[in-house]
Scaffold this active site. Structure first.
Site, PDB file in Angstrom:
ATOM      1  N   TYR A 222      -1.411 -12.105 -25.110  1.00  0.00           N
ATOM      2  CA  TYR A 222      -1.486 -13.032 -26.109  1.00  0.00           C
ATOM      3  C   TYR A 222      -1.922 -12.601 -27.734  1.00  0.00           C
ATOM      4  O   TYR A 222      -1.099 -13.214 -28.642  1.00  0.00           O
ATOM      5  CB  TYR A 222      -2.960 -13.736 -25.797  1.00  0.00           C
ATOM      6  CG  TYR A 222      -3.038 -14.661 -24.489  1.00  0.00           C
ATOM      7  CD1 TYR A 222      -2.500 -14.235 -23.362  1.00  0.00           C
ATOM      8  CD2 TYR A 222      -3.640 -15.778 -24.337  1.00  0.00           C
ATOM      9  CE1 TYR A 222      -2.675 -14.877 -22.108  1.00  0.00           C
ATOM     10  CE2 TYR A 222      -3.608 -16.657 -23.453  1.00  0.00           C
ATOM     11  CZ  TYR A 222      -3.303 -16.287 -22.022  1.00  0.00           C
ATOM     12  OH  TYR A 222      -3.105 -16.630 -21.045  1.00  0.00           O
TER      13      TYR A 222
ATOM     14  N   GLU B 209      -4.832 -25.109 -27.490  1.00  0.00           N
ATOM     15  CA  GLU B 209      -4.254 -25.996 -26.507  1.00  0.00           C
ATOM     16  C   GLU B 209      -3.102 -27.190 -26.903  1.00  0.00           C
ATOM     17  O   GLU B 209      -2.114 -27.452 -26.369  1.00  0.00           O
ATOM     18  CB  GLU B 209      -5.291 -26.590 -25.628  1.00  0.00           C
ATOM     19  CG  GLU B 209      -6.072 -25.875 -24.826  1.00  0.00           C
ATOM     20  CD  GLU B 209      -5.487 -24.777 -24.000  1.00  0.00           C
ATOM     21  OE1 GLU B 209      -4.505 -24.978 -23.127  1.00  0.00           O
ATOM     22  OE2 GLU B 209      -6.097 -23.543 -24.002  1.00  0.00           O
TER      23      GLU B 209
END
EC number: 3.4.11.2
Length: 446
Positions: A374, A299
């Site tokens: 991803y 993040e």
């Protein structure tokens, strides 16, 4: 009653964006320069009342235009102070100003609205403003911004000023710098300013009974808003955040915003969510064992890849998620965990056991958040690192973030950028990893 907009007032493409995956979100004919949001939220009844002032510039003559807005009652619309005709249905607020807006003109749209904010439902579940057990959160990726304010819901960026009044026992955290906090009779008004250009989906509001604490010391302000009862386990699980920040600044360049805020809700969340200058975790991501530290790194990396550098179209999603996933592997290597080569081998084996059906450079709207995008995106970067060498690889990453700071980017731009850092042609590498579904052999760095 305000007269409705007639269908023959429509301009071709006015209700659609140029995004290849979400053409129904976003609108043509203008670009937003600034959003000024004045909101009041009643937590118990989940009622949001707002006045939004949107400053925009016409990129063509406009006899009418539209904004994206969810299931609210629109009470009044004005353009440059004059009442405007409007209709509001199916998520589109269509506006016909009293006077046409000329090409190149800057104009202001003022919208008063109220109602219960409802997430945008779709193929990724409920996105946007959502009620918590005791509070609210906003997680808008990719198309949830209209769930709480009228916007041109595309990937173009604007500045924001957000004022929110809520009951005094609650803390309100908004993406941006806190300008003021004023306590009134039973409620507190919080004012936040986001000067860096920001895509609407990256604006977030977090409301809860939070304690605000320092997350880590250092050059960058790092703070957290957490349930007080989670203080001890949070301090352990996020105890290396200062080191993670320092590592990413060394690898990717200076942190692109003034501060970074971590919010931990007192509810479980399926996945953490990034916003501009903020990341939101659920209480289930804090266990006292650093089980989810890779997500902490992931993040934070999005502040460079996704937030400062925002994709120009959702088909380029690997530029967000592949880079943030590779940041997990880099942190693992630096912090004494698995080396990046081992992470690459592990996830290459995982991919090899699954059908090779995704083109990373254009996975399709149904697969844009597929884990294959991803992991294979991260493997693409590992292959690039192996191909150009350590020094050139990290130099090109730092240059990439510096040259495109607070802008939108594409896969084509990254390919061209990477080519500047090596005499070796990279076309075959990128074609193999990004354009073709078949999985190449696992890459290894020296």
């Amino acid at each position: 009653m305000t007269p409705a907009v007639r269908p023959d007032d429509a301009s071709p493409g006015a209700d659609h964006s140029a995004d290849s995956y979400l053409p129904g979100h976003g609108n043509g004919g203008y670009r937003v320069l600034h959003y000024d949001l004045d909101l009041e939220y009643r937590i118990v009844s989940n009622r949001l009342a707002g006045r939004a002032t949107v400053t925009a510039q016409a990129v063509q003559p406009l006899s009418r235009f539209s904004l994206d807005l969810g299931q609210f009652r629109v009470e009044d619309v004005r353009v440059d102070g004059r009442r405007a005709a409007f209709t509001h249905r199916a998520g589109k607020l269509r506006i016909k100003p009293e006077r046409p807006v000329g090409y190149g003109s800057t104009f202001k749209i003022e919208i008063r609205y109220a109602g219960k904010p409802t997430p945008v439902s779709g193929r990724w579940g409920d996105i946007g403003w959502d009620e918590l057990t005791d509070g609210a959160l906003v997680a808008s990726q990719p198309n949830g911004a209209p769930s709480w304010f009228p916007c041109n819901d595309r990937l173009e960026k604007a500045s924001f000023l957000v004022k929110i009044a809520a009951a005094t026992p609650y803390t309100v955290v908004v993406t941006g710098d806190l300008v003021s906090r004023r306590r009134g009779a039973g409620s507190t008004t919080w004012v936040y300013e986001r000067n860096e250009p920001t895509a609407p989906y990256l604006m977030s509001v977090q409301i809860g009974r939070y304690e605000q604490i320092e997350l880590a010391a250092g050059r960058v302000i790092q703070r957290a808003a957490i349930p007080p009862r989670l203080r001890t386990v949070f301090r352990h699980d996020f105890g290396r955040h200062g080191e993670i920040m320092a590592t990413m600044e060394r690898l990717f360049g200076p942190y692109p915003f003034r501060e970074y805020v971590v919010v931990v809700t007192d509810d479980d969340l399926d996945d953490p969510v990034e916003a501009q200058g903020m990341a939101v975790f659920g209480r289930n991501h804090v266990d006292g064992r650093r089980t989810h530290e890779r997500l902490v790194a992931h993040e934070l990396a999005h502040q460079w890849f996704g937030n400062s550098l925002t994709i120009a179209d959702w088909r380029h999603i690997w530029l967000n998620e592949g880079f943030a996933t590779y940041a997990e592997w880099l942190w693992s290597e630096v912090s004494g965990g698995l080396p990046a080569n081992a992470c690459a081998a592990q996830w290459h084996a995982w991919l090899k056991a699954r059908p090779a059906t995704v083109r990373v450079a254009d996975p399709g709207v149904d697969r844009m958040f597929d884990p294959l995008v991803y992991k294979r995106g991260a493997l693409t970067l590992h292959a690039l690192r192996a191909g150009v060498g350590e020094q050139a690889f990290f130099a090109l990453l730092r240059s990439w973030t510096a040259e495109h700071q607070h802008r939108t980017v594409t896969t084509e731009q990254f390919r061209e950028h990477a080519g500047r850092f090596t005499a070796r042609p990279l076309d075959a590498l990128f074609t193999t990893w990004l354009d073709r579904p078949a999985l190449p052999p696992v890459p290894r760095t020296p």
